[in-house]
Enzyme design. Sequence first.
Site, PDB file in Angstrom:
ATOM      1  CG  HIS A 231      -0.551  -0.610   2.423  1.00  0.00           C
ATOM      2  ND1 HIS A 231       0.514  -0.144   3.145  1.00  0.00           N
ATOM      3  CD2 HIS A 231      -1.041  -1.666   3.109  1.00  0.00           C
ATOM      4  CE1 HIS A 231       0.664  -0.891   4.216  1.00  0.00           C
ATOM      5  NE2 HIS A 231      -0.273  -1.824   4.219  1.00  0.00           N
TER       6      HIS A 231
ATOM      7  CG  HIS B  11      -3.704  -0.975  11.870  1.00  0.00           C
ATOM      8  ND1 HIS B  11      -2.604  -1.771  11.681  1.00  0.00           N
ATOM      9  CD2 HIS B  11      -4.159  -0.670  10.631  1.00  0.00           C
ATOM     10  CE1 HIS B  11      -2.386  -1.919  10.389  1.00  0.00           C
ATOM     11  NE2 HIS B  11      -3.322  -1.262   9.738  1.00  0.00           N
TER      12      HIS B  11
END
Length: 598
Positions: A278, A326
């Site tokens: 990414h 996350h």
Amino acid sequence: MFKISRKNYSDLYGITTGDSVRLGDTNLWVKVEKDLTTYGEESVFGGGKTLREGMGMNSTMKLDDKLGNAEVMDLVITNALILDYTGIYKADIGIKNGKIASIGKSGNPHLTDGVDMVVGISTEVSAGEGKIYTAGGLDTHVHWLEPEIVPVALDGGITTVIAGGTGMNDGTKATTVSPGKFWVKSALQAADGLPINAGFLAKGQGMEDPIFEQIVAGACGLKIHEDWGATGNAIDLALTVAEKTDVAVAIHTDTLNEAGFVEHTIAAMKGRTIHAYHTEGAGGGHAPDILESVKYAHILPASTNPTIPYTVNTIAEHLDMLMVCHHLNPKVPEDVAFADSRIRSQTIAAEDLLHDMGAISIMSSDTLAMGRIGEVVTRSWQMAHKMKAQFGALKGDSEFNDNNRVKRYVAKYTINPAIAHGIDSYVGSIEVGKLADIVAWEPKFFGAKPYYVVKMGVIARCVAGDPNASIPTCEPVIMRDQFGTYGRSLTSTSVSFVSKIGLENGIKEEYKLEKELLPVKNCRSINKKSMKWNSATPNLEVDPQTFDAAVDYNDLENWLEQPAAELAKKLKKTANGKYVLDAEPLTEAPLAQRYFLF
């Protein structure tokens, strides 16, 4: 000489040289560059057709017989329109022993000249007329969280995954890592029961010996992730072990810039090849300028698909998604600031343009951890559509001919991820000698829903009707498992990718695996120039205040059909003479609700 109109010919045998076909409901067209079949000698199966005994089917040759270079195939796909990084052309595809054995003209060499592959008694036929064939796609950013991702991947045209993880543990919800021998073994054993090719990444943080033992255990590469610590020392040591064992290294860099900034991360690499996940940064990485990694020759940049293409909904969905993935707490201001720092409309907008320039080489999903495994292919073509709509034809393309753009985009999820992980000699394209992992598409469904997915010559998933019907086309017609997903057929039609040292150390026998294990190779001898159709290295800079991503004027040249001077007039110019890569968000996407209402 008998003549037939192009319309009638395409209805009977599929389109031929000079004809064009639209891809789904996008604005993209491909034009057939060549036809390797023979006019008047086309191979066609069915009642009254040519592939019958004494005609196009040879009745005397046994499976291992040869006539010249032509031998009897296990399966022939007739009159296929191949869409590949190598070209867009029509041919018959011959498959034998699970591999692509021939591409050209099929038939009976006793009756027809120029036959490259024999249709014999031992040959099955799949009618490819009117369909498009691509290589099975690769997704190199897969969180190994649940087995049900596999049929979703197959239904999206993905036949190979490079994954990491341990199931629904919190470490795997955030990072693609199978840490240590126990988890590498567990992942490979699980993959033995799933109809997909797979390789697994181990943890890339630590000293050389504990990293090395994971490669010996069979990991096909290493993953450095900020949630485990993406420090300069970790990067250096992981790459050191990788250089010794010829495996790939993937990295998710340090969003918080705790251990250094992007320039420190680049320095720690010391020019050694690395696969950057990414690259835009919404999925993670140095805020706000990790996107600058596209300018380095040793970095193989990738995107994950939630930011692709940039639409009016992209920003809104990302914050909550990031908090979950996350393990962040919305009640902690620092966690919220961490999330906010990663979502930048300016760099997300630039990401599409960098893909179109060929500066970002790979597409992937980040499945279940800010990405969707079933949409790697779909979102690639949505982005290509968006770029054509907003910026016009790619250099060398023309009306009803987007071949250059199409080759650029198909390479992003086929050959380039295969090269990045050392498996391009096995998968990633429709070429002789590679595994027969092939996806068939009806043109109207291209990029959205495959017609069938072949794994090593055997259909694994296919559009099929009611099992109790009198014919196979009765509703409900949906994607269903086929025999390639059952029993020993499953383990004989997929492979697992492992390190060479792991294979040599006998992990197949130790782990009691049934699938063939293939070693990754040439992972350390590649760089961005190895990326097909996607090797550009623009001199990109990200403004730390405005987050604008800008390139030099010469980076705009040789990109589009419109002159660079005309494009430059439409782009904002920075104080230091660079041009900001920007585009409007898409308000309506192709390959979307029209295909997925039901």
